[in-house]
Design a protein around this motif. Structure first.
Motif, PDB file in Angstrom:
ATOM      1  N   LEU A   1       0.819  -1.173  -0.044  1.00 24.07           N
ATOM      2  CA  LEU A   1      -0.061  -0.078   0.007  1.00 24.07           C
ATOM      3  C   LEU A   1       0.848   1.307   0.103  1.00 24.07           C
ATOM      4  CD1 LEU A   1      -2.904  -1.510   2.373  1.00 24.07           C
ATOM      5  CD2 LEU A   1      -3.259  -0.403   0.221  1.00 24.07           C
ATOM      6  N   VAL A   2       1.947   1.224   0.832  1.00 24.06           N
ATOM      7  CA  VAL A   2       3.032   2.393   0.808  1.00 24.06           C
ATOM      8  C   VAL A   2       3.292   2.799  -0.518  1.00 24.06           C
ATOM      9  CG1 VAL A   2       5.080   3.282   1.712  1.00 24.06           C
ATOM     10  CG2 VAL A   2       3.536   2.167   3.268  1.00 24.06           C
ATOM     11  N   ARG A   3       3.723   1.501  -1.104  1.00 25.07           N
ATOM     12  CA  ARG A   3       4.415   1.838  -2.411  1.00 25.07           C
ATOM     13  C   ARG A   3       3.420   2.303  -3.568  1.00 25.07           C
ATOM     14  NH1 ARG A   3       7.970  -3.665  -2.516  1.00 25.07           N
ATOM     15  NH2 ARG A   3       9.891  -3.068  -1.282  1.00 25.07           N
ATOM     16  N   ARG A   4       2.270   1.783  -3.567  1.00 23.76           N
ATOM     17  CA  ARG A   4       1.320   1.887  -4.614  1.00 23.76           C
ATOM     18  C   ARG A   4       0.687   3.416  -4.506  1.00 23.76           C
ATOM     19  NH1 ARG A   4      -1.580   3.286  -8.078  1.00 23.76           N
ATOM     20  NH2 ARG A   4      -2.877   1.958  -9.313  1.00 23.76           N
ATOM     21  N   PHE A   5       0.349   3.680  -3.012  1.00 22.06           N
ATOM     22  CA  PHE A   5      -0.533   4.889  -2.947  1.00 22.06           C
ATOM     23  C   PHE A   5       0.327   5.914  -2.265  1.00 22.06           C
ATOM     24  CE2 PHE A   5      -3.500   1.619  -2.975  1.00 22.06           C
ATOM     25  CZ  PHE A   5      -4.376   2.087  -4.315  1.00 22.06           C
ATOM     26  N   GLY A   6       1.690   5.732  -1.691  1.00 24.23           N
ATOM     27  CA  GLY A   6       2.178   6.601  -0.950  1.00 24.23           C
ATOM     28  C   GLY A   6       1.969   7.218   0.375  1.00 24.23           C
ATOM     29  N   VAL A   7       1.076   6.274   0.966  1.00 27.97           N
ATOM     30  CA  VAL A   7       0.447   6.406   2.337  1.00 27.97           C
ATOM     31  C   VAL A   7       1.521   6.053   3.509  1.00 27.97           C
ATOM     32  CG1 VAL A   7      -1.958   6.176   1.733  1.00 27.97           C
ATOM     33  CG2 VAL A   7      -0.838   4.283   2.360  1.00 27.97           C
ATOM     34  N   SER A   8       1.201   6.538   4.595  1.00 25.01           N
ATOM     35  CA  SER A   8       2.382   5.876   5.620  1.00 25.01           C
ATOM     36  C   SER A   8       1.887   4.562   6.206  1.00 25.01           C
ATOM     37  CB  SER A   8       2.020   7.040   7.195  1.00 25.01           C
ATOM     38  OG  SER A   8       0.744   6.798   7.469  1.00 25.01           O
ATOM     39  N   ILE A   9       2.789   4.079   6.819  1.00 24.94           N
ATOM     40  CA  ILE A   9       2.643   2.808   7.366  1.00 24.94           C
ATOM     41  C   ILE A   9       1.470   2.655   8.343  1.00 24.94           C
ATOM     42  CG2 ILE A   9       3.646   1.082   8.964  1.00 24.94           C
ATOM     43  CD1 ILE A   9       4.845   0.792   6.343  1.00 24.94           C
ATOM     44  N   GLY A  10       1.313   3.697   9.035  1.00 20.96           N
ATOM     45  CA  GLY A  10       0.137   3.749   9.885  1.00 20.96           C
ATOM     46  C   GLY A  10      -1.331   3.638   9.051  1.00 20.96           C
ATOM     47  N   GLN A  11      -1.370   4.320   8.064  1.00 21.92           N
ATOM     48  CA  GLN A  11      -2.444   4.552   7.200  1.00 21.92           C
ATOM     49  C   GLN A  11      -2.617   3.087   6.479  1.00 21.92           C
ATOM     50  OE1 GLN A  11      -4.875   7.205   6.752  1.00 21.92           O
ATOM     51  NE2 GLN A  11      -5.667   5.115   6.004  1.00 21.92           N
ATOM     52  N   ALA A  12      -1.621   2.593   5.991  1.00 23.68           N
ATOM     53  CA  ALA A  12      -1.603   1.270   5.702  1.00 23.68           C
ATOM     54  C   ALA A  12      -2.281   0.084   6.416  1.00 23.68           C
ATOM     55  CB  ALA A  12      -0.199   0.655   4.992  1.00 23.68           C
ATOM     56  N   SER A  13      -1.854   0.280   7.558  1.00 24.86           N
ATOM     57  CA  SER A  13      -2.535  -0.682   8.652  1.00 24.86           C
ATOM     58  C   SER A  13      -3.875  -0.383   8.853  1.00 24.86           C
ATOM     59  CB  SER A  13      -1.804  -0.426   9.978  1.00 24.86           C
ATOM     60  OG  SER A  13      -0.285  -0.713   9.924  1.00 24.86           O
ATOM     61  N   VAL A  14      -4.335   0.944   9.048  1.00 24.68           N
ATOM     62  CA  VAL A  14      -5.744   1.220   9.115  1.00 24.68           C
ATOM     63  C   VAL A  14      -6.351   0.678   7.921  1.00 24.68           C
ATOM     64  CG1 VAL A  14      -7.380   3.161   9.202  1.00 24.68           C
ATOM     65  CG2 VAL A  14      -5.326   3.144  10.380  1.00 24.68           C
ATOM     66  N   ASP A  15      -6.053   0.601   6.615  1.00 25.36           N
ATOM     67  CA  ASP A  15      -6.660   0.461   5.487  1.00 25.36           C
ATOM     68  C   ASP A  15      -7.075  -1.205   5.680  1.00 25.36           C
ATOM     69  OD1 ASP A  15      -6.924   2.813   4.697  1.00 25.36           O
ATOM     70  OD2 ASP A  15      -5.011   2.756   3.406  1.00 25.36           O
ATOM     71  N   ILE A  16      -5.936  -1.671   6.074  1.00 29.96           N
ATOM     72  CA  ILE A  16      -5.870  -3.321   6.015  1.00 29.96           C
ATOM     73  C   ILE A  16      -7.106  -3.531   7.264  1.00 29.96           C
ATOM     74  CG2 ILE A  16      -4.741  -5.383   6.703  1.00 29.96           C
ATOM     75  CD1 ILE A  16      -2.161  -4.365   5.109  1.00 29.96           C
ATOM     76  N   ALA A  17      -6.908  -3.123   8.108  1.00 33.79           N
ATOM     77  CA  ALA A  17      -7.915  -3.371   9.388  1.00 33.79           C
ATOM     78  C   ALA A  17      -9.368  -3.065   8.975  1.00 33.79           C
ATOM     79  CB  ALA A  17      -7.467  -2.533  10.500  1.00 33.79           C
ATOM     80  N   ARG A  18      -9.493  -1.869   8.066  1.00 38.06           N
ATOM     81  CA  ARG A  18     -10.818  -1.529   7.751  1.00 38.06           C
ATOM     82  C   ARG A  18     -11.119  -2.703   6.685  1.00 38.06           C
ATOM     83  NH1 ARG A  18      -9.827   3.493   6.170  1.00 38.06           N
ATOM     84  NH2 ARG A  18     -10.748   4.368   7.668  1.00 38.06           N
ATOM     85  N   TYR A  19     -10.268  -3.403   5.680  1.00 38.56           N
ATOM     86  CA  TYR A  19     -10.644  -4.073   4.857  1.00 38.56           C
ATOM     87  C   TYR A  19     -11.125  -5.492   5.576  1.00 38.56           C
ATOM     88  CZ  TYR A  19     -10.696  -7.978   1.408  1.00 38.56           C
ATOM     89  OH  TYR A  19     -11.108  -9.016   0.626  1.00 38.56           O
ATOM     90  N   LEU A  20     -10.149  -5.790   6.508  1.00 35.24           N
ATOM     91  CA  LEU A  20     -10.895  -7.123   7.357  1.00 35.24           C
ATOM     92  C   LEU A  20     -12.057  -7.054   7.824  1.00 35.24           C
ATOM     93  CD1 LEU A  20      -7.047  -7.917   8.663  1.00 35.24           C
ATOM     94  CD2 LEU A  20      -8.344  -8.992   6.719  1.00 35.24           C
ATOM     95  N   ALA A  21     -12.312  -5.862   8.218  1.00 38.59           N
ATOM     96  CA  ALA A  21     -13.830  -5.532   9.022  1.00 38.59           C
ATOM     97  C   ALA A  21     -14.919  -6.057   8.222  1.00 38.59           C
ATOM     98  CB  ALA A  21     -13.826  -4.201   9.421  1.00 38.59           C
ATOM     99  N   HIS A  22     -14.678  -6.204   6.740  1.00 40.44           N
ATOM    100  CA  HIS A  22     -15.766  -6.563   5.965  1.00 40.44           C
ATOM    101  C   HIS A  22     -15.730  -8.107   6.040  1.00 40.44           C
ATOM    102  CE1 HIS A  22     -16.744  -2.813   3.662  1.00 40.44           C
ATOM    103  NE2 HIS A  22     -15.510  -2.545   3.897  1.00 40.44           N
ATOM    104  N   GLN A  23     -14.862  -8.863   6.815  1.00 41.72           N
ATOM    105  CA  GLN A  23     -14.868 -10.129   6.971  1.00 41.72           C
ATOM    106  C   GLN A  23     -14.928 -11.011   5.680  1.00 41.72           C
ATOM    107  OE1 GLN A  23     -18.511 -10.666   9.482  1.00 41.72           O
ATOM    108  NE2 GLN A  23     -17.319 -10.185  11.339  1.00 41.72           N
ATOM    109  N   PRO A  24     -13.735 -10.968   4.964  1.00 42.65           N
ATOM    110  CA  PRO A  24     -13.457 -11.659   3.826  1.00 42.65           C
ATOM    111  C   PRO A  24     -13.294 -13.182   4.382  1.00 42.65           C
ATOM    112  CG  PRO A  24     -11.616 -10.352   4.124  1.00 42.65           C
ATOM    113  CD  PRO A  24     -12.778  -9.819   4.970  1.00 42.65           C
ATOM    114  N   GLN A  25     -13.852 -14.124   3.487  1.00 43.81           N
ATOM    115  CA  GLN A  25     -13.551 -15.403   3.829  1.00 43.81           C
ATOM    116  C   GLN A  25     -12.115 -15.785   3.066  1.00 43.81           C
ATOM    117  OE1 GLN A  25     -16.473 -18.174   2.367  1.00 43.81           O
ATOM    118  NE2 GLN A  25     -15.178 -19.857   2.523  1.00 43.81           N
ATOM    119  N   GLY A  26     -11.237 -16.617   4.300  1.00 49.26           N
ATOM    120  CA  GLY A  26     -10.039 -17.325   3.730  1.00 49.26           C
ATOM    121  C   GLY A  26      -8.820 -16.392   3.546  1.00 49.26           C
TER     122      GLY A  26
END
Length: 296
Positions: A39-64
């Motif tokens: 995420l940092v390489r693709r969008f230039g966001v901070s490591i902290g923001q990347a962690s937030v984005d991944i957590a936000r995605y996982l909140a959608h409860q993808p399977q597997g």
């Protein structure tokens, strides 16, 4: 801050977040893994923001999806199921075509990487940008356009006056669909054969008068009847044929190109079924209705 500006800022923020969430899911689906650095390489966001984005995605409860502590990455198990929507295979492969054409960098693709791939070479059809600009101006302002044009029916280029109203791609090259004042009819003019454009006065023709451009035909295609049942099923899947027939909508002006591109410009028996793959079911109807578009 004005309310309209606040609304725009909120919309842009929401869009950028949605982009990053889509990136996470596409990486998991196509590549099987994703981490914060991606995420940092693709969008230039901070490591902290990347962690937030991944957590936000996982909140959608993808399977597997699980976290691999050793690799320090989230990985997709064979049971992975997207949470935001089924990824688009056509878009993924379409981006590979753009990469091959040099129009998109691999790191700018949706997943930020591409697999090993290649494509059959095609001649680079260069179009003079000044010619294209003149054609677009004539279309937009409804003007005539004087050009030097090399027709395949004449040995030397000649000055022609045309009134373009649309662009068309035949699968290999770009044309201007235009009224030809010399011939008194609408024709296709290959952009790459145009030189020395000069804008003229108001166009006398109207796009609505181009009947071949305004009218559509339906091509009904089906697997070649001489294929085996298994082969026919494979071709049906490959061409999106359901219940025995697929219907393709095409402008009458582009019919000749469409048939040629699909290999349907030849009679069914001209090639072996294993090479022909499909047949034109309503050939008689199409031949009765169609008048080949005038091409110079």
């Amino acid at each position: 801050m004005p309310e309209s500006t606040k609304t725009m800022s909120t919309s842009l923020l929401r869009w950028s977040v949605e982009q990053r969430l889509a990136f996470i899911e596409e990486r998991l689906f196509w590549l099987g893994e994703v981490n914060r650095t991606d995420l940092v390489r693709r969008f230039g966001v901070s490591i902290g923001q990347a962690s937030v984005d991944i957590a936000r995605y996982l909140a959608h409860q993808p399977q597997g999806v699980r976290y691999d502590k050793q690799a320090k990455r989230y990985v997709a198990d064979p049971s992975f199921r997207p949470a935001l929507g089924l990824p688009d295979a056509s878009r993924f492969l379409g981006e590979l075509r753009l990469v091959d054409a040099g129009l998109l960098a691999p790191e700018d693709t949706l997943v930020g990487a591409v697999p090993p791939f290649d494509a059959t070479p095609v001649p680079e059809r260069r179009i003079d940008p000044f010619v294209l600009r003149a054609v677009l101006t004539a279309m937009r302002k409804r003007l005539a356009l004087d050009i030097t044009y090399q027709s395949m029916s004449r040995p030397e280029p000649l000055r022609r006056r045309i009134e373009p109203h649309a662009l068309a791609h035949d699968g290999f090259r770009w044309h201007a669909r235009a009224f030809d004042l010399e011939m008194g009819e609408f024709r296709d003019f290959v952009l790459g054969r145009m030189r020395r454009p000069r804008l003229g006065g108001p166009a006398q023709s109207r796009p609505t008068e181009d009947r071949d451009w305004q009218e559509f035909l339906e091509l009904e295609i089906a697997p070649h009847p001489e294929l085996t049942e298994a082969q026919a099923k494979a071709i049906a899947l490959d061409y999106g044929i359901r219940k025995g027939i697929a219907k393709l909508r095409v402008r009458r002006a582009l019919l000749f190109y469409a048939l040629r591109r699909l290999g349907l410009d030849l009679r069914p028996g001209a090639r072996p079924p294993q090479e022909q793959h499909i047949v034109l079911v309503n050939r008689q109807e199409i031949e009765a209705l169609a008048v080949r578009a005038a091409t110079t």
